[in-house]
Design an enzyme around this catalytic site. Sequence first.
Site, PDB file in Angstrom:
ATOM      1  N   HIS A 101       0.817  -1.209   0.000  1.00  0.00           N
ATOM      2  CA  HIS A 101       0.000   0.000   0.000  1.00  0.00           C
ATOM      3  C   HIS A 101       0.849   1.255   0.000  1.00  0.00           C
ATOM      4  CE1 HIS A 101      -3.986  -1.494  -0.153  1.00  0.00           C
ATOM      5  NE2 HIS A 101      -3.605  -2.503   0.611  1.00  0.00           N
ATOM      6  N   ARG A 147     -11.277  23.447   4.855  1.00  0.00           N
ATOM      7  CA  ARG A 147     -11.678  22.853   6.148  1.00  0.00           C
ATOM      8  C   ARG A 147     -10.831  23.499   7.243  1.00  0.00           C
ATOM      9  NH1 ARG A 147     -12.448  17.802   2.933  1.00  0.00           N
ATOM     10  NH2 ARG A 147     -14.440  16.900   3.563  1.00  0.00           N
ATOM     11  N   ARG A 161     -14.900  27.510   5.156  1.00  0.00           N
ATOM     12  CA  ARG A 161     -15.945  26.975   6.024  1.00  0.00           C
ATOM     13  C   ARG A 161     -15.554  27.243   7.475  1.00  0.00           C
ATOM     14  NH1 ARG A 161     -17.136  20.622   6.195  1.00  0.00           N
ATOM     15  NH2 ARG A 161     -15.186  20.562   7.364  1.00  0.00           N
ATOM     16  N   GLU A 184     -25.984  19.436   4.657  1.00  0.00           N
ATOM     17  CA  GLU A 184     -25.456  18.119   5.009  1.00  0.00           C
ATOM     18  C   GLU A 184     -26.278  17.435   6.092  1.00  0.00           C
ATOM     19  OE1 GLU A 184     -21.401  18.466   6.413  1.00  0.00           O
ATOM     20  OE2 GLU A 184     -21.791  20.372   7.397  1.00  0.00           O
ATOM     21  N   ASN A 213     -20.898  13.643   2.513  1.00  0.00           N
ATOM     22  CA  ASN A 213     -20.367  12.713   3.530  1.00  0.00           C
ATOM     23  C   ASN A 213     -21.307  12.664   4.726  1.00  0.00           C
ATOM     24  OD1 ASN A 213     -18.299  12.934   1.718  1.00  0.00           O
ATOM     25  ND2 ASN A 213     -16.965  14.131   3.051  1.00  0.00           N
ATOM     26  N   ASP A 214     -21.664  13.855   5.204  1.00  0.00           N
ATOM     27  CA  ASP A 214     -22.584  13.877   6.338  1.00  0.00           C
ATOM     28  C   ASP A 214     -24.023  13.662   5.899  1.00  0.00           C
ATOM     29  OD1 ASP A 214     -21.123  14.174   8.752  1.00  0.00           O
ATOM     30  OD2 ASP A 214     -20.449  16.108   7.997  1.00  0.00           O
ATOM     31  N   ARG A 256     -20.571   7.296   9.458  1.00  0.00           N
ATOM     32  CA  ARG A 256     -19.625   7.262   8.335  1.00  0.00           C
ATOM     33  C   ARG A 256     -18.296   6.611   8.705  1.00  0.00           C
ATOM     34  NH1 ARG A 256     -18.604  13.778   7.471  1.00  0.00           N
ATOM     35  NH2 ARG A 256     -16.468  13.394   6.867  1.00  0.00           N
ATOM     36  N   CYS A 292     -19.290  19.631  -2.077  1.00  0.00           N
ATOM     37  CA  CYS A 292     -17.904  19.454  -1.635  1.00  0.00           C
ATOM     38  C   CYS A 292     -17.722  18.135  -0.906  1.00  0.00           C
ATOM     39  CB  CYS A 292     -17.460  20.629  -0.773  1.00  0.00           C
ATOM     40  SG  CYS A 292     -18.498  20.864   0.664  1.00  0.00           S
TER      41      CYS A 292
END
Length: 871
Positions: A493, A600, A636, A735, A758-759, A769, A806
């Site tokens: 990986h 973020r 944000r 979200e 995502n949320d 998640r 996003c």
Amino acid sequence: EPYFSIFTSHFFRPPPPLLIIHCSLLIDNMVGIVIVSHSASLAAGVKDLATQMTQGNVPIAVAGGIDDPENPIGTDPMRVLDAINEVYSEAGVVIFMDLGSALMSAEVALEFLEPEQVKNVYLCDAPLVEGVMAGAVQASVGATAVQIIKEATEAMLAKQQQLEPYTTTAVDKQAATKTEAEADTPPATGEAHTHLTIRNPQGLHARPAANLVRLANQFSADVTVRKGTRFANAKSINQVATLGVVQGDEIAVTSIGDDSAEAIQAIEALAAENFGEEIKERASSAGDGRRNKKREAGVGTAVGGILQGIAAAPGVAVGRVFQYRPQLPVVETYDLEEAEIVPEVNRLRDAIQQAVAELTAVEQRTSQQIGSQEAAIFGAHKLILQDPDLQKVAVRCIQDDRLNSEAAWLVAANQLAEEYDALSDEYMRGRAADVRDVAQRVLRFLMNVQPSSLELDSPAILCALDLSPSDTTRLDPDKVLAICTEMGGATSHSAILARALGIPAVVGLGPLLSRVPDGSHIGLDGETGQLWLELTEESEATLQAKREAWLTEQQAAKAAGQRMALTADGVRLEVSANIARPQDIESALAYGAEGVGLFRTEFLFMDRVTPPDEDEQYEAYRQAAEALDDRPLIIRTLDIGGDKPLAYLDLGEEENPFLGYRAIRFCLDKPEIFKPQLRAILRASAHGRVLLMFPMISTLDELRAAKAMLLEAKSELKKEGVKFDNQLPVGIMVEVPSAVAIADQLAREVDFFSIGTNDLTQYTMAADRGNSNVAGLVNALQPAVLRLIRQTATAAQEAGIWTGMCGELAGNPLAAPLLVGLGLRELSMAAPAIPAVKEALSHITIAEAQALADEVLGLGSATAVRERLAR
Ligand code: PEP
Ligand code: MG
């Protein structure tokens, strides 16, 4: 009930070394045998048999059952002690035990013996019946205790060899019978089967295996996977992965339980999707197994100052050596007192939990900065950690062997890593490195040590024994010119991550690498797998020329991302990057970002002991705004809480942090944190095209309160005569499903929406998640989520504002046409995804995208959606 616990690995432990050392003290008397069993009649029966075989010549004593007429099954150390004394002589005593507490009782009995006696008493890990028979026969001919133990422990081999053909045939017969039965009659209720042929090039390696395990865990039925004569519990990542399923193998899956039919159906669907892995022809560049195989002959040897390794990531580098040789924590082993066992188990569980939380953060960061495919390895690491089998082995080492947590964890992890090491498939053997990486992470928490620093002062070629995926994600691609390691394969990986990061890499260079002095000048070619230990003028010039050509190629690939994001019919869209730090902008622009759709800001607050003050934040936001020139920068406000805790902010312990005191909820409550951030963003707005975005808005009141705080910050700055953009656009992240439900009301009070899939997915599907057991639900292609996206975009259009996205889904090139069809005009993602998304958009017209969206919204599952998008 610990006294009946069965810990199979006990059977394979050698006798305590202390006892072996003294074997030379044996004298010529006959060795005595002690039989310890939970059942008195079993012990007596085994004794009868052995006595008959040895014609009563061998002293044999039994310690079976316990002194409780109501419940006579168990073992008693005092009975074991009596039995030892009954047959004791200086020739020695060999104790055979059945299982679980029998082992513990025998160990306790030793503690009551005189030290002189202990030297002559041996615990034997052979199976009870076969062991006693073989041992007794040996004893009868005057063998020493050590010879008896050897013979006894090998007793099973003969039996296994003799019966192997039957075992194999029986398993095959069973499979064949089941296949025939399946063809004629439906399987009995509660039992279902399927046979699958594996197409994945690496077989069921970490990622597809993880997907299978996650899916199996969603069902209550037991699910078993069989390859040949070997079985694995489909709910255990390690069992599935160590089954060694390679491409072309057929596996049989059996499910038993109420929802067995559903489980098999779901597994068949997953197999049809190649266990969630995209199967592409592997490029013939570095990392191609066939090419590397040819070179493996010379791997690790130096000829003419050139060390040959395995090509792992393309690219050429020339520079100074930085030897990265972290000191792994030295694990001390000590015995626990009885009272320490429970706290020690808890300490291990806490460390595992902390490691899982850290992995979630690494997974998120990797997915944001590199891509979700590459981040998936950390999801698999979490599964390894959460595997009940691995934890069980460690916990039993604590409980039964009384080992401290660190030592117990190491025993369990090493045992598992060795199982991977023993597999015949090269790729699967490479997974042992993942187990060791995960093991180190837990050890760090147990021993409270920090990971070694990977900070480089100036660009260098990093040389290491091996590099874990965690190490690789901590590398700064601007400082690390190349990676070379002694160990590893092209499919590790770390190699995959190095390729994603664009860092040339050569692995498997062997131990000579460790002798390359720190600071020396070397060259490396990640395509041929060669490392120049000494550079002549000529070789350096050749390498430099090749490096230039490689960099030009890289630039050309990035240049493809520089074109404008346009649909086939010329509609302009905006494709932007998600960033965590102002420094990320340079690389984002190189990939073709047309702005930043999500900064973020919580990352500015992490890895420190106090929050950044207004000036420090202002500097960061201003730097980002300036780096973007006139491109948009969506900042944000702080999204802390949930899975992003901060030690120094008093967020408290919460039962359900994702449903708790998070993001805007926390900020509105803490003006001393929120206000300086708003002021810093406003001040930065004087230096570029800044937009402000509030996260996790779920009510109109929250939005209004946040805007009121912004107004306050504006009037303060006005009074202070500080410049800012009074027209600064204000948007929200959509979200939370409640925000979608009132999107029409919210849209009237903001300038834009940005959908956080995502949320939005986790809250819509009620699926955490970060919880790998419900990962199948946390899929933004779920029709329910797609419908909410359309609802949001429609409400925005009606109010005359724009909608972007996003969340992770925005960076999926397959989904890009659909998102545009649903009404989105801006997509913001991890920068490396930008060129592919722009490319996908260029092939579709708006009308086609809309037709696609209409069609997809009628589909009934995320799988169906994915299949349609892949067509
Ligand atoms: C989201 O929820 O989709 C999002 C982009 O925000 P984060 O991942 O930072 O919670
Ligand atoms: Mg979010």
